[in-house]
Motif scaffolding. Structure first.
Motif, mmCIF file in Angstrom:
data_model
loop_
_atom_site.group_PDB
_atom_site.id
_atom_site.type_symbol
_atom_site.label_atom_id
_atom_site.label_comp_id
_atom_site.label_asym_id
_atom_site.label_seq_id
_atom_site.Cartn_x
_atom_site.Cartn_y
_atom_site.Cartn_z
ATOM 1 N N ILE A 179 -6.747 5.902 2.861
ATOM 2 C CA ILE A 179 -6.671 4.109 3.430
ATOM 3 C C ILE A 179 -5.283 3.962 3.352
ATOM 4 O O ILE A 179 -5.529 2.513 3.866
ATOM 5 C CB ILE A 179 -7.352 4.525 2.204
ATOM 6 N N LEU A 203 -3.479 -5.450 7.840
ATOM 7 C CA LEU A 203 -2.690 -5.795 7.582
ATOM 8 C C LEU A 203 -2.182 -6.124 8.163
ATOM 9 O O LEU A 203 -1.209 -7.464 8.701
ATOM 10 C CB LEU A 203 -1.478 -5.285 6.797
ATOM 11 N N PRO A 212 0.543 -1.411 -0.213
ATOM 12 C CA PRO A 212 -0.450 -0.205 -0.507
ATOM 13 C C PRO A 212 0.967 1.283 -0.173
ATOM 14 O O PRO A 212 0.469 2.210 -0.955
ATOM 15 C CB PRO A 212 -1.160 0.208 0.960
ATOM 16 N N THR A 239 -4.560 3.490 6.720
ATOM 17 C CA THR A 239 -5.705 1.797 7.514
ATOM 18 C C THR A 239 -5.988 0.590 6.265
ATOM 19 O O THR A 239 -6.025 -0.266 7.302
ATOM 20 C CB THR A 239 -6.805 2.575 7.163
ATOM 21 N N SER A 240 -5.192 0.376 5.443
ATOM 22 C CA SER A 240 -4.988 -0.716 4.891
ATOM 23 C C SER A 240 -3.586 -1.160 5.389
ATOM 24 O O SER A 240 -3.301 -2.149 6.048
ATOM 25 C CB SER A 240 -4.605 -0.922 4.017
ATOM 26 N N ASP A 241 -2.562 -0.623 6.164
ATOM 27 C CA ASP A 241 -1.842 -0.909 6.849
ATOM 28 C C ASP A 241 -1.636 -1.931 7.970
ATOM 29 O O ASP A 241 -1.246 -2.863 8.465
ATOM 30 C CB ASP A 241 0.031 -0.187 6.982
#
Length: 103
Positions: A72, A80, A39, A75-77
Protein backbone atom coordinates in the motif's frame (compact mmCIF):
# COMPACT_ATOMS: atom_id res chain seq x y z
CA UNK A 1 8.38 41.90 4.39
CA UNK A 2 9.30 38.30 5.07
CA UNK A 3 11.78 36.18 3.16
CA UNK A 4 9.23 34.57 0.82
CA UNK A 5 7.82 37.93 -0.26
CA UNK A 6 11.35 39.10 -0.96
CA UNK A 7 12.02 36.03 -3.11
CA UNK A 8 8.74 36.64 -4.96
CA UNK A 9 9.72 40.25 -5.66
CA UNK A 10 13.17 39.21 -6.89
CA UNK A 11 11.68 36.63 -9.27
CA UNK A 12 9.14 39.19 -10.50
CA UNK A 13 11.85 41.84 -11.02
CA UNK A 14 14.04 39.41 -12.97
CA UNK A 15 11.44 37.62 -15.08
CA UNK A 16 8.08 39.40 -14.77
CA UNK A 17 4.98 37.20 -14.92
CA UNK A 18 7.12 34.18 -15.74
CA UNK A 19 8.97 34.73 -12.47
CA UNK A 20 5.72 34.40 -10.54
CA UNK A 21 4.97 31.16 -12.38
CA UNK A 22 8.45 29.81 -11.61
CA UNK A 23 8.06 30.79 -7.97
CA UNK A 24 4.65 29.08 -7.81
CA UNK A 25 6.10 25.97 -9.45
CA UNK A 26 8.92 25.84 -6.92
CA UNK A 27 6.42 26.12 -4.05
CA UNK A 28 4.29 23.35 -5.58
CA UNK A 29 7.32 21.10 -6.01
CA UNK A 30 8.33 21.56 -2.38
CA UNK A 31 4.80 20.86 -1.13
CA UNK A 32 4.38 17.77 -3.32
CA UNK A 33 7.86 16.55 -2.33
CA UNK A 34 6.81 16.70 1.31
CA UNK A 35 3.56 14.90 0.48
CA UNK A 36 5.56 12.18 -1.29
CA UNK A 37 7.47 11.47 1.91
CA UNK A 38 4.34 11.10 4.07
CA UNK A 39 3.38 7.47 3.24
CA UNK A 40 6.86 6.12 3.99
CA UNK A 41 7.08 8.28 7.12
CA UNK A 42 3.74 6.93 8.36
CA UNK A 43 4.91 3.38 7.68
CA UNK A 44 8.13 4.01 9.54
CA UNK A 45 6.33 5.50 12.55
CA UNK A 46 3.47 2.98 12.79
CA UNK A 47 5.10 -0.25 11.62
CA UNK A 48 8.69 0.65 12.40
CA UNK A 49 10.04 -0.38 9.01
CA UNK A 50 11.16 1.59 5.98
CA UNK A 51 9.41 0.46 2.80
CA UNK A 52 11.11 1.95 -0.23
CA UNK A 53 10.37 -0.58 -2.96
CA UNK A 54 8.49 -3.67 -4.07
CA UNK A 55 11.55 -5.87 -3.57
CA UNK A 56 11.48 -5.04 0.14
CA UNK A 57 7.77 -5.95 0.24
CA UNK A 58 8.53 -9.38 -1.18
CA UNK A 59 11.00 -10.06 1.63
CA UNK A 60 8.22 -9.72 4.22
CA UNK A 61 6.23 -12.71 5.43
CA UNK A 62 3.43 -13.52 2.96
CA UNK A 63 0.94 -13.90 5.81
CA UNK A 64 2.00 -10.79 7.73
CA UNK A 65 0.17 -7.51 7.74
CA UNK A 66 3.41 -5.61 7.10
CA UNK A 67 3.64 -7.10 3.60
CA UNK A 68 0.28 -5.65 2.65
CA UNK A 69 1.09 -2.35 4.34
CA UNK A 70 4.32 -2.27 2.35
CA UNK A 71 2.46 -2.75 -0.94
CA UNK A 72 0.00 0.00 0.00
CA UNK A 73 2.80 2.42 0.88
CA UNK A 74 4.79 1.67 -2.28
CA UNK A 75 1.66 1.97 -4.43
CA UNK A 76 0.70 5.29 -2.86
CA UNK A 77 4.22 6.62 -3.50
CA UNK A 78 3.93 5.53 -7.13
CA UNK A 79 0.51 7.17 -7.54
CA UNK A 80 1.76 10.40 -5.98
CA UNK A 81 4.62 10.44 -8.50
CA UNK A 82 2.06 10.05 -11.31
CA UNK A 83 0.13 13.04 -9.93
CA UNK A 84 3.34 15.07 -9.75
CA UNK A 85 4.26 14.20 -13.34
CA UNK A 86 0.76 15.09 -14.51
CA UNK A 87 0.90 18.48 -12.81
CA UNK A 88 4.30 19.22 -14.34
CA UNK A 89 3.14 18.26 -17.84
CA UNK A 90 -0.12 20.22 -17.53
CA UNK A 91 1.69 23.32 -16.29
CA UNK A 92 4.28 23.03 -19.07
CA UNK A 93 1.53 22.78 -21.71
CA UNK A 94 -0.32 25.75 -20.24
CA UNK A 95 2.85 27.85 -20.21
CA UNK A 96 3.61 26.92 -23.82
CA UNK A 97 0.04 27.85 -24.78
CA UNK A 98 0.42 31.21 -23.01
CA UNK A 99 3.71 31.89 -24.78
CA UNK A 100 2.10 31.03 -28.13
CA UNK A 101 -0.91 33.31 -27.53
CA UNK A 102 1.00 36.18 -25.84
CA UNK A 103 4.47 36.52 -27.45
Amino acid sequence: MNFLELVDQVFYALMGKLGRKVYGSIQDAIAIGIILKLPSLIGKIIIGEDFSGVNICLQESPWGISRYACFIIVTSDFLLWIVLAGRIIARFRADLRDLKNNP
